[in-house]
Design an enzyme around this catalytic site. Sequence first.
Site, PDB file in Angstrom:
ATOM      1  N   GLY B  16      -8.700   5.353   8.938  1.00 15.29           N
ATOM      2  CA  GLY B  16      -7.545   4.720   9.577  1.00 15.29           C
ATOM      3  C   GLY B  16      -7.124   3.513   8.759  1.00 15.29           C
ATOM      4  N   SER B  17      -8.074   2.896   8.079  1.00 19.30           N
ATOM      5  CA  SER B  17      -7.784   1.798   7.148  1.00 19.30           C
ATOM      6  C   SER B  17      -7.157   2.394   5.896  1.00 19.30           C
ATOM      7  CB  SER B  17      -9.089   1.076   6.814  1.00 19.30           C
ATOM      8  OG  SER B  17      -9.086   0.576   5.490  1.00 19.30           O
ATOM      9  N   THR B  18      -6.097   1.763   5.419  1.00 18.54           N
ATOM     10  CA  THR B  18      -5.367   2.340   4.281  1.00 18.54           C
ATOM     11  C   THR B  18      -6.123   2.136   2.964  1.00 18.54           C
ATOM     12  OG1 THR B  18      -4.060   0.308   4.098  1.00 18.54           O
ATOM     13  CG2 THR B  18      -3.134   2.101   5.410  1.00 18.54           C
ATOM     14  N   THR B  20      -9.123   1.878   2.472  1.00 17.21           N
ATOM     15  CA  THR B  20     -10.362   2.655   2.457  1.00 17.21           C
ATOM     16  C   THR B  20     -10.169   3.997   1.754  1.00 17.21           C
ATOM     17  OG1 THR B  20     -11.167   1.477   4.398  1.00 17.21           O
ATOM     18  CG2 THR B  20     -12.129   3.650   3.996  1.00 17.21           C
TER      19      THR B  20
END
Lengths: 205, 205
Positions: B16-18, B20
Amino acid sequence: MSDAPLPEIDFWFSIGSTYTYLSVMRLPDLAAKTGITFNWRPFSVRAIMIEQKNIPFVGKPARTAHMWRDIARRAPYYGLSPKIPAPYPLENFDLTNQVAILAAQEGWVQDYTRATYQRWFEHGEPAGSDPNLSTSLNAIGQDPARVIPAAQTEFCLSAYTQATNQARDLGIFGAPSFIVGSELFWGDDRIEDAVDWAYAQQAVS
Amino acid sequence: MSDAPLPEIDFWFSIGSTYTYLSVMRLPDLAAKTGITFNWRPFSVRAIMIEQKNIPFVGKPARTAHMWRDIARRAPYYGLSPKIPAPYPLENFDLTNQVAILAAQEGWVQDYTRATYQRWFEHGEPAGSDPNLSTSLNAIGQDPARVIPAAQTEFCLSAYTQATNQARDLGIFGAPSFIVGSELFWGDDRIEDAVDWAYAQQAVS
């Protein structure tokens, strides 16, 4: 390699930003090593961050702790030995940046910014307040009795607002920021990407 | 060089973290190159960021634009070609991370996380929703009909909460984060600093 000149990089900064300490201290060496000209452009990142509700550290202890530890860990990569944490935030944020605005017009912005950051981060004296302000000016051959009032004239205030408006128009939301052509790079840790971009622009021009 | 084993690095992440995406795609090569073991630890960065009022992108168009542009510019450094912007934010953030929690327990967390990020960032299919979820599971030899209900049992929900509590206790406030001993490094752009730290720890041990 093209014969085209290297693109210059606009270095948008506010005295008061913590990571900007790293940039201010390492840019002269990087400029010499890369042959790139950095144009030092003071503005009020605080005004823009307040407008954009961008509040990275106030009320955020975990993030603040990491920021200081991160600066302490990265400083030795650049031969720096700051006293961490430095006093933060600055009480006289606007005054020190107005002095930087005057300094940019008169050609001593790098000297002033480095002198005041050094006292702030290496001697624990907040930028924009005495003893830092007067001592930094004296150390670079500027007279505090002339500079401090001159930095607060309508002319300097207006130049400060104009610089901040220009930064906002460029999409700048934080500091330090680096502009190469129409590309915005945010953060001390993106200087190398900005330099790569400048070289790549030269290669295709 | 010491004979002591290299410290391992805990890689705390949320699907969900970009940024990442960059870490997930480049960590296997980096692990092979450095000899360092990365322990993949899914948790809910969203829960922690909401608690800490850390809202980097919602309602912040300038900062969001830079984030996507920055990922697009850095991806080629790692041989990656994402379609930018990817669909964001994820509707089924918790489900995909609960699948990752189950995957970590069963030994296929790297395969799942890479497969789902690749579909999300390279094919434009949001992680945690079909077709991404079932296709990614099938592609790595896992049965969606078994995994998706198993990821939503009380056992997995509790493991997810425990992981998030552990992350918070470690001072983690964002993702990706990297822990080496008691040092926290935040951001894909700090992986190299974490690796340097791991080597330095080995040298003194």
